[in-house]
Enzyme design. Structure first.
Site, PDB file in Angstrom:
ATOM      1  N   HIS A 159     -33.378 -27.576   1.523  1.00 23.90           N
ATOM      2  CA  HIS A 159     -33.222 -26.771   0.306  1.00 23.90           C
ATOM      3  C   HIS A 159     -33.649 -27.540  -0.943  1.00 23.90           C
ATOM      4  O   HIS A 159     -33.948 -26.937  -1.977  1.00 23.90           O
ATOM      5  CB  HIS A 159     -31.808 -26.185   0.194  1.00 23.90           C
ATOM      6  CG  HIS A 159     -30.769 -27.096  -0.371  1.00 23.90           C
ATOM      7  ND1 HIS A 159     -29.889 -27.804   0.404  1.00 23.90           N
ATOM      8  CD2 HIS A 159     -30.463 -27.415  -1.647  1.00 23.90           C
ATOM      9  CE1 HIS A 159     -29.085 -28.519  -0.376  1.00 23.90           C
ATOM     10  NE2 HIS A 159     -29.417 -28.304  -1.620  1.00 23.90           N
ATOM     11  N   ASP A 188     -30.558 -27.696   7.667  1.00 27.62           N
ATOM     12  CA  ASP A 188     -31.036 -28.054   6.327  1.00 27.62           C
ATOM     13  C   ASP A 188     -31.684 -29.454   6.286  1.00 27.62           C
ATOM     14  O   ASP A 188     -31.157 -30.378   5.673  1.00 27.62           O
ATOM     15  CB  ASP A 188     -29.842 -27.962   5.359  1.00 27.62           C
ATOM     16  CG  ASP A 188     -30.256 -27.933   3.895  1.00 27.62           C
ATOM     17  OD1 ASP A 188     -31.456 -27.861   3.609  1.00 27.62           O
ATOM     18  OD2 ASP A 188     -29.337 -27.989   3.038  1.00 27.62           O
ATOM     19  N   GLN A 233     -23.133 -31.145  -6.941  1.00 30.40           N
ATOM     20  CA  GLN A 233     -24.510 -30.800  -7.314  1.00 30.40           C
ATOM     21  C   GLN A 233     -25.322 -32.070  -7.619  1.00 30.40           C
ATOM     22  O   GLN A 233     -24.848 -32.959  -8.324  1.00 30.40           O
ATOM     23  CB  GLN A 233     -24.495 -29.905  -8.550  1.00 30.40           C
ATOM     24  CG  GLN A 233     -24.497 -28.419  -8.244  1.00 30.40           C
ATOM     25  CD  GLN A 233     -23.592 -27.995  -7.105  1.00 30.40           C
ATOM     26  OE1 GLN A 233     -24.073 -27.791  -6.009  1.00 30.40           O
ATOM     27  NE2 GLN A 233     -22.297 -27.897  -7.360  1.00 30.40           N
ATOM     28  N   GLY A 234     -26.510 -32.140  -7.080  1.00 31.21           N
ATOM     29  CA  GLY A 234     -27.366 -33.304  -7.314  1.00 31.21           C
ATOM     30  C   GLY A 234     -27.271 -34.342  -6.213  1.00 31.21           C
ATOM     31  O   GLY A 234     -28.087 -35.256  -6.139  1.00 31.21           O
ATOM     32  N   ASP A 235     -26.251 -34.213  -5.370  1.00 31.31           N
ATOM     33  CA  ASP A 235     -26.091 -35.144  -4.240  1.00 31.31           C
ATOM     34  C   ASP A 235     -26.831 -34.656  -3.001  1.00 31.31           C
ATOM     35  O   ASP A 235     -26.986 -35.405  -2.029  1.00 31.31           O
ATOM     36  CB  ASP A 235     -24.607 -35.299  -3.879  1.00 31.31           C
ATOM     37  CG  ASP A 235     -23.821 -36.051  -4.939  1.00 31.31           C
ATOM     38  OD1 ASP A 235     -24.381 -36.990  -5.516  1.00 31.31           O
ATOM     39  OD2 ASP A 235     -22.650 -35.685  -5.173  1.00 31.31           O
ATOM     40  N   SER A 236     -27.252 -33.410  -2.994  1.00 31.25           N
ATOM     41  CA  SER A 236     -27.879 -32.830  -1.809  1.00 31.25           C
ATOM     42  C   SER A 236     -28.976 -33.709  -1.243  1.00 31.25           C
ATOM     43  O   SER A 236     -29.731 -34.346  -1.986  1.00 31.25           O
ATOM     44  CB  SER A 236     -28.490 -31.471  -2.144  1.00 31.25           C
ATOM     45  OG  SER A 236     -27.504 -30.489  -2.093  1.00 31.25           O
TER      46      SER A 236
HETATM   47  N1  ARG Z   1     -26.148 -27.875  -2.967  1.00 36.30           N
HETATM   48  C1  ARG Z   1     -25.786 -29.054  -3.695  1.00 36.30           C
HETATM   49  C2  ARG Z   1     -27.037 -29.807  -4.131  1.00 36.30           C
HETATM   50  O1  ARG Z   1     -28.100 -29.229  -4.063  1.00 36.30           O
HETATM   51  C3  ARG Z   1     -24.818 -29.914  -2.925  1.00 36.30           C
HETATM   52  C4  ARG Z   1     -23.477 -29.339  -3.001  1.00 36.30           C
HETATM   53  C5  ARG Z   1     -22.482 -30.089  -2.211  1.00 36.30           C
HETATM   54  N2  ARG Z   1     -21.206 -29.569  -2.547  1.00 36.30           N
HETATM   55  C6  ARG Z   1     -20.064 -29.998  -2.070  1.00 36.30           C
HETATM   56  N3  ARG Z   1     -18.972 -29.478  -2.544  1.00 36.30           N
HETATM   57  N4  ARG Z   1     -20.017 -30.926  -1.141  1.00 36.30           N
HETATM   58  O2  ARG Z   1     -26.984 -30.886  -4.688  1.00 36.30           O
END
Ligand code: ARG
Length: 276
Positions: free
Chosen positions: A83, A136, A230-233
């Site tokens: 993603h 993913d 967010q940002g850790d993905s």
């Molecule tokens: N979708 C998020 C990203 O793109 C990662 C979210 C992870 N969230 C969590 N609660 N572990 O960075």
């Protein structure tokens, strides 16, 4: 609706804390509303397989263009979340991003250490489903190799590291509070592999938010406060010195009732990662 966390770490997690050599972690407390969520800064030299994905064109130069994490799995191969290279995240189709790069060996995004290496190829997991986020994974090819010694192996299917209760560490430059406060320094948080039932309960399957144990891994903190955000993905979840997951999704960040969902490494394409 954020919850603060300042409780003592359990014995197992305190040991993990020492293993990541996090300053102050041995004391067993975290900053209230902590920082990843509930983490602390770590030295990149202690986890040289953690890399940042960057595009200054798309995300600006203040934080070196960082927008996702990634993991070095071979000298010229970085594993990240599929993603992360979607047009949802990039704002334009991947093919229009001219400066996609990986930053390795640099913990502080504003700093100049380490290396920036251009990405010369992107492969999506053929089994990736953008609707459910199942599978993913994406594999990036680097234009020049990094040190082979900096790559990490994945835990093979059936490895005990995937068992519920295992202490694990998640790394990233993402949001530290759940409010858009992005880290400049690499941080790590201690979480636990949770039973699939915890994520099945939290994400029972309306539209996107369906937890699928075959390609996803559930991890977090039963009392909340330690999580990716967010940002850790695309960044790594590591247990027993092996890669077991990539940050994928979750509802909010650090909430006890909504654990983090990771792409389960044992479900990555067979030829993409060395396992042991
Ligand atoms: N979708 C998020 C990203 O793109 C990662 C979210 C992870 N969230 C969590 N609660 N572990 O960075």
């Amino acid at each position: 609706m954020r919850r603060s966390f300042a409780g003592p770490l359990t014995g197992a997690l305190a040991l993990m804390a020492m293993a990541v050599a996090a300053p102050g972690a041995a004391g067993g407390t975290t900053t209230p509303d902590g920082v990843v969520i509930g983490g602390q800064p770590v030295e990149i030299s202690q986890s040289p397989w953690v890399v940042a994905l960057s595009s200054r064109d798309r995300f600006g130069g203040t934080r070196a263009g960082q927008f996702c994490g990634g993991v070095l799995v071979a000298p010229a191969k970085v594993l990240t979340a599929a993603h992360c290279v979607s047009s949802d995240v990039l704002g334009v189709p991947l093919g229009q991003v001219r400066d996609l790069a990986v930053i390795a060996g640099r913990g502080t995004l504003k700093g100049t250490g380490g290396q920036e290496v251009a990405v010369s190829g992107v492969q999506l997991n053929p089994a990736y489903d953008a609707k459910s986020n199942a599978g993913d994974f994406a594999l990036l090819t680097l234009s020049s190799p990094l040190s082979a010694g900096h790559a990490i192996k994945a835990a093979g299917a059936g490895h005990t590291a995937y068992k519920a209760g295992t202490g694990a560490v998640v790394y990233g430059w993402g949001d530290t509070k759940g409010d858009g406060t992005y880290a400049d320094e690499l941080r790590a948080a201690l979480v636990k592999v949770l039973p699939d039932s915890a994520c099945e309960r939290a994400y029972p399957g309306y539209n996107k938010a369906t937890y699928r144990a075959d390609t996803m891994l559930c991890a977090g903190d039963e009392s909340g406060g330690h999580d990716a955000c967010q940002g850790d993905s695309g960044g790594p979840l590591v247990a027993d010195g092996r890669l077991i997951g990539l940050v994928s999704w979750g509802s909010g960040c650090g909430q006890a009732a909504n654990p983090g969902v990771y792409a389960r490494l044992s479900a990555a394409p067979e030829t993409w990662v060395a396992r042991n």
